[in-house]
Design an enzyme around this catalytic site. Sequence first.
Site, mmCIF file in Angstrom:
data_model
loop_
_atom_site.group_PDB
_atom_site.id
_atom_site.type_symbol
_atom_site.label_atom_id
_atom_site.label_comp_id
_atom_site.label_asym_id
_atom_site.label_seq_id
_atom_site.Cartn_x
_atom_site.Cartn_y
_atom_site.Cartn_z
ATOM 1 N N PRO A 2 -27.881 -30.180 -3.905
ATOM 2 C CA PRO A 2 -27.504 -28.882 -4.459
ATOM 3 C C PRO A 2 -28.428 -27.776 -3.966
ATOM 4 O O PRO A 2 -29.638 -27.950 -3.867
ATOM 5 C CB PRO A 2 -27.660 -29.093 -5.972
ATOM 6 C CG PRO A 2 -27.526 -30.564 -6.165
ATOM 7 C CD PRO A 2 -28.141 -31.184 -4.944
ATOM 8 N N GLU A 3 -27.830 -26.639 -3.634
ATOM 9 C CA GLU A 3 -28.600 -25.486 -3.181
ATOM 10 C C GLU A 3 -28.684 -24.470 -4.316
ATOM 11 O O GLU A 3 -28.244 -24.718 -5.440
ATOM 12 C CB GLU A 3 -27.944 -24.898 -1.937
ATOM 13 C CG GLU A 3 -27.875 -25.884 -0.780
ATOM 14 C CD GLU A 3 -27.291 -25.295 0.491
ATOM 15 O OE1 GLU A 3 -27.301 -24.056 0.638
ATOM 16 O OE2 GLU A 3 -26.801 -26.069 1.340
ATOM 17 N N HIS A 100 -26.285 -44.817 -15.543
ATOM 18 C CA HIS A 100 -27.295 -43.991 -14.885
ATOM 19 C C HIS A 100 -27.686 -42.755 -15.698
ATOM 20 O O HIS A 100 -28.178 -41.774 -15.143
ATOM 21 C CB HIS A 100 -26.800 -43.581 -13.502
ATOM 22 C CG HIS A 100 -26.480 -44.742 -12.613
ATOM 23 N ND1 HIS A 100 -27.446 -45.618 -12.152
ATOM 24 C CD2 HIS A 100 -25.296 -45.188 -12.117
ATOM 25 C CE1 HIS A 100 -26.873 -46.542 -11.399
ATOM 26 N NE2 HIS A 100 -25.578 -46.309 -11.359
ATOM 27 N N ARG A 119 -28.491 -42.190 -7.698
ATOM 28 C CA ARG A 119 -29.375 -42.496 -6.571
ATOM 29 C C ARG A 119 -30.857 -42.313 -6.905
ATOM 30 O O ARG A 119 -31.726 -42.699 -6.114
ATOM 31 C CB ARG A 119 -29.004 -41.621 -5.372
ATOM 32 C CG ARG A 119 -27.553 -41.774 -4.934
ATOM 33 C CD ARG A 119 -27.258 -40.929 -3.722
ATOM 34 N NE ARG A 119 -25.826 -40.784 -3.494
ATOM 35 C CZ ARG A 119 -25.285 -40.049 -2.527
ATOM 36 N NH1 ARG A 119 -26.072 -39.367 -1.708
ATOM 37 N NH2 ARG A 119 -23.988 -39.964 -2.397
ATOM 38 N N ARG A 162 -41.752 -15.510 15.313
ATOM 39 C CA ARG A 162 -41.460 -16.938 15.120
ATOM 40 C C ARG A 162 -40.559 -17.433 16.245
ATOM 41 O O ARG A 162 -39.501 -16.869 16.494
ATOM 42 C CB ARG A 162 -40.805 -17.173 13.762
ATOM 43 C CG ARG A 162 -41.760 -16.974 12.605
ATOM 44 C CD ARG A 162 -41.121 -17.368 11.287
ATOM 45 N NE ARG A 162 -42.093 -17.263 10.218
ATOM 46 C CZ ARG A 162 -42.861 -18.260 9.787
ATOM 47 N NH1 ARG A 162 -42.749 -19.456 10.353
ATOM 48 N NH2 ARG A 162 -43.735 -18.081 8.809
#
Length: 283
Positions: A2-3, A100, A119, A162
């Site tokens: 997830p972002e 879970h 997981r 950069r």
Amino acid sequence: MPELPEVETVRRGLAPVMEGAVIARADVNRPDLRWPLPADMATRLTEKTVLSLRRRSKYILADLSSGETLLIHLGMSGRMTVSGDPLGAFHHDHPAPAKHDHVVFHMANGARITFNDPRRFGAMDLISTPAADTHPLLAKLGPEPLGNQFDESYLADALSGRNTPIKSALLDQRIVAGLGNIYVCEALYRARISPKRRARNLSRARAAALVPIIRDVLRDAIEAGGSSLRDFRQADGELGYFQHSFDVYDREGDPCRTPGCTGTITRIVQSGRSSFYCTLCQR
């Protein structure tokens, strides 16, 4: 993983039943997730009031009346879902415990928040609230892309000199916090910038123009409830739907959506991650 929009969506879903509410009981059903869980975690959470629920980068932070903050990271498959209906906002009875369900918060208002993570790549920690910003997971994070510190001058300066591709630079959490692969691909498309372009070769004007575009992409995704590709669910168990609005991500071989463009979406691999872009539109 997830972002920022997915984590913010979960935070907003949890806030109505957690902020200002008391954790009547916490069930901690295993000693670890990705890392060991805090010592005496259940005891330290029980009968504590959640003063505020905030987000830093991809982490949810629950500030408690004990002077500690609960740090939560969803990992790859972690979900926090609400059951019960204390405010008339949720319509799910409490489900039977699942295999879970590693941490469960029983709120005094009748809500139940369940952290389920098949997981076990998620994480939780309890830290002193005044020292939260110095936690190893938070200390080196750059500014929030939706915050005031992330402005045109900042990003132009941060990218100057950069030699990394602009895609890699924007994924660097030390430059800007919370951006991930999906939304960087989408932002670069909207800005018409190739993910292969070196950050130092981007003009200050084009670098500065990325700031409002990044914000717009994130806000659009939050409004859509995030993107559900595999495991992500909102706090009410529903799917996000921003994935239906992707312009480039996961659209390899599809026509470019820019009016008048005859290009197709190409996928390349950068630093082990897929980048999707139009070779004609994005330079």
